[in-house]
Write an enzyme that holds these catalytic residues in place. Structure first.
Site, PDB file in Angstrom:
ATOM      1  N   GLU A 138      10.367  39.448  25.677  1.00 14.12           N
ATOM      2  CA  GLU A 138      10.942  40.132  25.237  1.00 14.12           C
ATOM      3  C   GLU A 138      10.920  39.798  23.475  1.00 14.12           C
ATOM      4  OE1 GLU A 138      11.568  40.859  28.500  1.00 14.12           O
ATOM      5  OE2 GLU A 138      11.977  38.804  27.990  1.00 14.12           O
ATOM      6  N   ASN A 148       7.105  42.413  32.448  1.00  8.21           N
ATOM      7  CA  ASN A 148       7.458  43.783  31.841  1.00  8.21           C
ATOM      8  C   ASN A 148       6.591  43.858  30.770  1.00  8.21           C
ATOM      9  OD1 ASN A 148       9.602  41.320  30.907  1.00  8.21           O
ATOM     10  ND2 ASN A 148       9.386  43.041  28.978  1.00  8.21           N
ATOM     11  N   ASP A 178      12.420  47.180  32.882  1.00  7.24           N
ATOM     12  CA  ASP A 178      12.331  45.732  32.880  1.00  7.24           C
ATOM     13  C   ASP A 178      12.292  45.302  34.313  1.00  7.24           C
ATOM     14  OD1 ASP A 178      12.050  43.137  31.777  1.00  7.24           O
ATOM     15  OD2 ASP A 178      14.419  42.897  32.083  1.00  7.24           O
TER      16      ASP A 178
END
Length: 613
Positions: free
Chosen positions: A214, A298, A340
């Site tokens: 992220e 992801n 995700d």
């Protein structure tokens, strides 16, 4: 997405055997590639290396990630007599993921940040502390950890306890003295890299993956020398074939995964450098084939419109040679992920009949909501069936390996994808399942949550969140949010389940030769159920929600024990932490929308519980 947030096999056997002869014997079996039959197992069903010696020396207990123990002193007839014989507080009220190790007469536990290693003496009443090692990781890593400051455990090898610290280091500690043997930096916190996964050791090589998908990091698997901590090689999840360690022996089963430098060509120019694909879950090993298996997370950024293409090699299951790091095959589960759906989940290794023929299987219960069954020699997809409500896709084509996706669910700039099931936390997350060779069932800790997901604009700044999405999660259909599932692998279907109305099942699972399956709930119940029928036989209320993984061992007194952590936190459990408000359903990357009531039933905790009968 990173969430809240075997032993060495050769040279050191002579010295280790003198201290821990049972452990050394089990490691030798694994080194020689032995597939062990389990008493009472179904005919022609074999595990790669079941836990057969009463120890628990690696994160899953065994190389095959089955989390099955051959211990049977505790069974369906006496499990109701389980009682606490020891508990131990770490003093760190954050998410306690992973589980302890047992080597010889010592139990080892790794805490959340600051990642202390605590050794408990199993020879004395109450299992008191023997020593504590404090690695003192850089506190700035706390500010970049995605979703709580968790740690998923350690491995024992070569007389050392080896684990990762949040600030992207791997440490090796003398298992007897608690003294530091070596410390190696495996990532850079300035770019958002942290390390939360449990390392595994194969043939004197330590394998470590990174977290930070992220924050625009580039996923990588790092191989270290077990004796010195020296970096031997790295295999990136994006980039050139050389960087990804793809060579002439790379033979994916499906044409969609073939081609030169796909780790660059399937991205917007330069985006692969921020491409995610981190490796923060579980690694398996087949000693006979001499291959390790793992999944990647992801792609970065969450906004799919900012990265047209298949985005290889995110959301991919890999098979690699453990000594060279060269890839044998790869299967991308979802090209151009828009939800995700990390696939860092466990890959369970089992030899069993499949449609009339013996096959070496890899079983992967995915965040996507499908249970994948693959041939682990070739990477062929043999089955993909839904185990929870799924709306983002209808099915997988076994001929092509491609998913039939519902494009109306896909998010875009300024457009919500609505009623997407499962949510980004998946139909299951990193919390690992368990496989019993006595039943042929995979026991899955499952979620039933859905989401609305909108792609938004975002710029990359090193070491800061790089999301590009607005997500709101909520309970899925059917009036329940969690489910403990017994999945018949051979017939690809659900046999029985236990529904949890209010919260997902977010603990790992343990199965034993006593025909028991153990799991925990987010409101703090630790349960033992009949592995064949699903009947709850025993439960105990712990002081906090359970997101850790139960394990079992034989103590120095010859008795079987079961242990589990109690301490809410992690991604979905973050709503229970005082620092997080439950007023905003978009908080915790959308998880608060489905977890807003957690504070009313449990509070942060920091406890190890040990039970016997």
């Amino acid at each position: 997405m990173e969430r809240l947030g075997c032993p060495a096999l050769c040279a050191a056997f002579a010295t280790i055997a003198a201290l821990f002869p049972v452990v050394a014997s089990a490691q030798n079996n694994a080194a020689n590639g032995m597939t062990t039959n389990v008493p009472g197992a179904l005919p022609e069903l074999h595990l790669v290396s079941p836990v057969a010696n009463g120890q628990w020396t690696m994160p899953a207990g065994d190389y095959g990630n089955t989390r099955f123990s051959t211990l049977a002193q505790i069974n369906t007839s006496n499990v109701q007599n389980l009682h606490v014989v020891s508990n131990f507080a770490t003093g760190i009220p954050h998410g306690h993921e992973g589980g302890p190790l047992v080597v010889g007469s010592t139990l080892y536990m790794v805490t959340p940040f600051p990642n202390n290693l605590i050794a408990l003496d199993l020879t004395k009443p109450g299992f008191p502390q023997k020593w504590i090692f404090r690695p003192n990781p850089d506190i700035t890593s706390v500010g970049i950890a995605c979703c709580d400051v968790v740690n998923r455990g350690a491995s024992y090898a070569d007389g050392k306890i080896i684990y990762n610290t949040l600030d992207a280091h791997t440490v090796a500690i003398d298992a007897n003295t608690g003294k530091l043997v070596w410390k190696t930096q495996v990532g850079d916190t300035h770019y958002g890299e942290t390390t939360t996964m449990a390392p595994i050791v194969v043939r004197n090589v330590v394998f470590v993956g990174n977290s930070g998908g992220e924050l625009g990091v580039r996923g990588q698997l790092t191989a270290l020398d077990v004796k010195t901590g020296k970096i031997l090689w790295k295999a990136y999840s994006t980039g050139s074939d050389a960087d990804v360690r793809i060579g002439a022996d790379f033979k994916p089963f499906y044409p969609k995964d073939r081609g030169k430098d796909l780790g660059i060509k399937t991205w917007t120019p330069g985006q692969w450098k921020l491409g995610g694909g981190t490796i923060w879950g579980w690694i398996s090993y087949d000693p006979e084939l001499n291959l390790i298996y793992y999944g990647t997370g992801n792609p970065g950024v969450w906004n799919p419109d900012m990265r047209p293409g298949d985005n290889k090699w995110s959301i991919t299951i890999w098979a690699r040679d453990p000594e060279t790091g060269m890839a044998k095959w790869a299967y991308q589960v979802e090209p151009h992920d828009g939800y995700d759906y990390d696939e860092i989940m466990e890959n369970v290794l089992v030899d069993m009949p499949w449609q009339g023929h013996m096959r070496k299987l890899l079983i992967h219960p995915g965040r996507t909501g499908f249970v994948f069954v693959m041939d682990r020699e070739t990477g062929e997809l043999l089955s993909a069936e839904k185990f929870e409500p799924v709306t983002w896709a209808s099915a997988y084509d076994l001929r092509t390996g491609m998913v039939n996706e519902d494009e109306s669910k896909r998010p875009h700039f300024g457009k919500y994808g609505r009623d997407i099931c499962p949510s980004s936390t998946g139909a299951k997350d990193f919390t690992p399942s368990s496989f019993s060779p006595k039943t042929g069932y995979l026991y899955i800790p499952a979620h039933n949550t859905c989401m609305d997901y909108e792609a938004t604009a975002v710029n990359y700044i090193a070491g800061t969140p790089y999301l590009g999405a607005s997500v709101r999660m909520y309970p899925g259909p059917g009036g329940y949010q969690g489910e403990f599932i017994a999945w018949d692998v051979a017939n690809a279907k659900k046999v029985w389940s236990i529904k949890e109305k209010d919260f997902p099942v977010y603990s790992g699972v343990l199965t034993t030769a006593g025909d028991l399956a153990f799991y925990g709930t987010m409101d703090g119940w630790f349960r033992a159920v009949d592995a064949r029928s699903g009947k709850v036989l025993w439960e105990f209320k712990t002081g906090s929600g359970i997101i850790g993984n139960p394990m079992t061992f034989t103590g120095p007194d010859g008795k079987q024990y079961v242990a589990v952590y109690s301490g809410i936190g992690g991604w979905m459990g973050a709503a229970a932490l005082p620092s997080l408000s439950t007023d905003d359903p978009y908080a915790a990357l959308g998880a608060v929308g489905t977890m807003r009531n957690i504070k009313s039933v449990t509070q942060p905790g920091d406890m190890l519980y040990v039970f016997t009968y």
